[in-house]
Motif scaffolding. Structure first.
Motif, mmCIF file in Angstrom:
data_model
loop_
_atom_site.group_PDB
_atom_site.id
_atom_site.type_symbol
_atom_site.label_atom_id
_atom_site.label_comp_id
_atom_site.label_asym_id
_atom_site.label_seq_id
_atom_site.Cartn_x
_atom_site.Cartn_y
_atom_site.Cartn_z
ATOM 1 N N LYS A 99 0.828 -1.210 0.000
ATOM 2 C CA LYS A 99 0.000 0.000 0.000
ATOM 3 C C LYS A 99 0.862 1.260 0.000
ATOM 4 O O LYS A 99 0.547 2.245 -0.683
ATOM 5 C CB LYS A 99 -0.929 -0.004 1.215
ATOM 6 C CG LYS A 99 -2.026 -1.064 1.143
ATOM 7 C CD LYS A 99 -2.899 -1.027 2.383
ATOM 8 C CE LYS A 99 -3.990 -2.090 2.296
ATOM 9 N NZ LYS A 99 -4.802 -2.147 3.533
ATOM 10 N N ARG A 102 2.441 1.709 -3.516
ATOM 11 C CA ARG A 102 1.433 2.173 -4.491
ATOM 12 C C ARG A 102 1.048 3.630 -4.217
ATOM 13 O O ARG A 102 0.863 4.426 -5.144
ATOM 14 C CB ARG A 102 0.201 1.272 -4.432
ATOM 15 C CG ARG A 102 0.492 -0.116 -4.978
ATOM 16 C CD ARG A 102 -0.718 -0.762 -5.608
ATOM 17 N NE ARG A 102 -0.309 -1.965 -6.335
ATOM 18 C CZ ARG A 102 -0.627 -3.194 -5.974
ATOM 19 N NH1 ARG A 102 -1.370 -3.390 -4.905
ATOM 20 N NH2 ARG A 102 -0.225 -4.228 -6.688
ATOM 21 N N PHE A 103 0.942 3.982 -2.941
ATOM 22 C CA PHE A 103 0.612 5.373 -2.605
ATOM 23 C C PHE A 103 1.726 6.313 -3.088
ATOM 24 O O PHE A 103 1.450 7.389 -3.634
ATOM 25 C CB PHE A 103 0.418 5.514 -1.091
ATOM 26 C CG PHE A 103 0.178 6.920 -0.646
ATOM 27 C CD1 PHE A 103 -1.068 7.524 -0.822
ATOM 28 C CD2 PHE A 103 1.202 7.669 -0.064
ATOM 29 C CE1 PHE A 103 -1.285 8.830 -0.429
ATOM 30 C CE2 PHE A 103 0.983 8.982 0.326
ATOM 31 C CZ PHE A 103 -0.263 9.565 0.152
ATOM 32 N N CYS A 104 2.980 5.880 -2.900
ATOM 33 C CA CYS A 104 4.111 6.712 -3.328
ATOM 34 C C CYS A 104 4.131 6.886 -4.844
ATOM 35 O O CYS A 104 4.347 7.997 -5.352
ATOM 36 C CB CYS A 104 5.433 6.091 -2.864
ATOM 37 S SG CYS A 104 5.686 6.173 -1.091
ATOM 38 N N GLU A 106 1.602 6.592 -6.960
ATOM 39 C CA GLU A 106 0.464 7.418 -7.387
ATOM 40 C C GLU A 106 0.688 8.894 -7.059
ATOM 41 O O GLU A 106 0.332 9.785 -7.836
ATOM 42 C CB GLU A 106 -0.818 6.914 -6.725
ATOM 43 C CG GLU A 106 -1.285 5.580 -7.296
ATOM 44 C CD GLU A 106 -2.341 4.919 -6.434
ATOM 45 O OE1 GLU A 106 -2.768 5.548 -5.453
ATOM 46 O OE2 GLU A 106 -2.715 3.764 -6.743
ATOM 47 N N SER A 107 1.320 9.152 -5.911
ATOM 48 C CA SER A 107 1.602 10.539 -5.539
ATOM 49 C C SER A 107 2.642 11.146 -6.469
ATOM 50 O O SER A 107 2.519 12.301 -6.898
ATOM 51 C CB SER A 107 2.097 10.607 -4.087
ATOM 52 O OG SER A 107 1.128 10.100 -3.213
#
Length: 280
Positions: A99, A102-104, A106-107
């Protein structure tokens, strides 16, 4: 009757959207090529840039652009592909680390490119002391294209049928052998797509490049030299459109950019095709 009208309207919208996309692309290409193709010559491509006289070439910009593409892809592709392999083949689905990664990504994908340029100038140019150089620009662009490579490669790896993995393991193959000989070759078209998308992004970026690689118009002798890419050169030309000759140079540079992108895409697809044939 009403249902039929609704279906016809939906189909018209779908075909209209597709047609508008093709129309805009063809229109833009026609506009650039019709204005620039007549000003592209061997002398324009192979000579050095000068502000004196009517003949001013872009050879040093082509070389700087190729340096930037090769170096950026060489840095970002292995990191992006290894990260995607970890996410799909090793990480536990839904884990906190997955998670976070993926957050990194997408950011990173949502950050404006000028911020990458500001970071690259502060960190690579000043803090690490690399100066305005091809290396500083390539490292900055490598970070910029990482989300594209990771996400596209991940989707390509997920699309490989699970039966391929089970069959390989059933024959006694190790996980590394299965990844190298079965999964990666099957996902190669998707990985190539990631490289092509990233190449287009590298060639098309200007703000992060002139903040990190500079604008020197000579051919860089090493990756620690400054250089001006074609996009940055086009940006500079559009700031100085005072004469007809400068307009012609701008359109001719845009034409060369389009052909360069098409040539790199074609070359990448040919390499992928050879990889696929060699793997089966």
């Amino acid at each position: 009757m009403r249902r039929r009208i609704e279906d016809l309207a939906a189909i018209s919208l779908i075909w209209g959207g597709a047609g508008m996309t093709i129309l805009f692309l063809v229109w833009m290409l026609w506009h650039i090529l019709s204005n620039g193709l007549s000003h592209v010559s061997w002398e324009f491509i192979s000579s050095a840039y000068t502000t004196v006289g009517e003949v001013s070439g872009i050879f040093s910009m082509i070389v700087s652009t190729l340096y930037m593409v090769v170096l950026s892809i060489s840095i970002a592709a292995p990191i992006g592909i290894m990260t995607a392999l970890y996410l799909t083949e090793y990480a536990k689905p839904g884990s906190k680390l997955v998670k976070v990664i993926r957050f990194c990504t997408e950011s990173l994908a949502g950050i404006p490119s000028i911020i990458y340029g500001l970071f690259g100038m502060t960190f690579f140019v000043v803090t690490l002391g690399l100066g305005f150089s091809i290396l500083s620009g390539a490292l900055t662009l490598a970070i910029l294209i990482l989300p594209v490579i990771i996400r596209t490669t991940e989707e390509a790896l997920i699309a490989v049928p699970q039966a391929y993995r089970e069959a390989s393991y059933g024959l006694g193959s190790s996980r590394i052998y299965t990844i190298w000989r079965v999964i990666l070759p099957s996902a190669m078209p998707g990985i190539v797509t990631a490289v092509i998308l990233s190449t287009g992004r590298i060639i098309g970026e200007s703000a992060p490049v002139f903040l990190t690689a500079g604008m020197v118009t000579r051919i860089p002798e090493s990756v620690l030299d400054s250089g001006r890419t074609l996009t940055v050169h086009l940006y500079k030309l559009t700031q100085e459109l005072f004469t007809v000759n400068e307009w012609n140079q701008a359109y001719a540079t845009a034409t060369v950019l389009i052909f360069l992108v098409l040539a790199i895409n074609l070359l990448t697809k040919l390499i992928a095709s050879r990889f696929n044939k060699a793997s089966y």
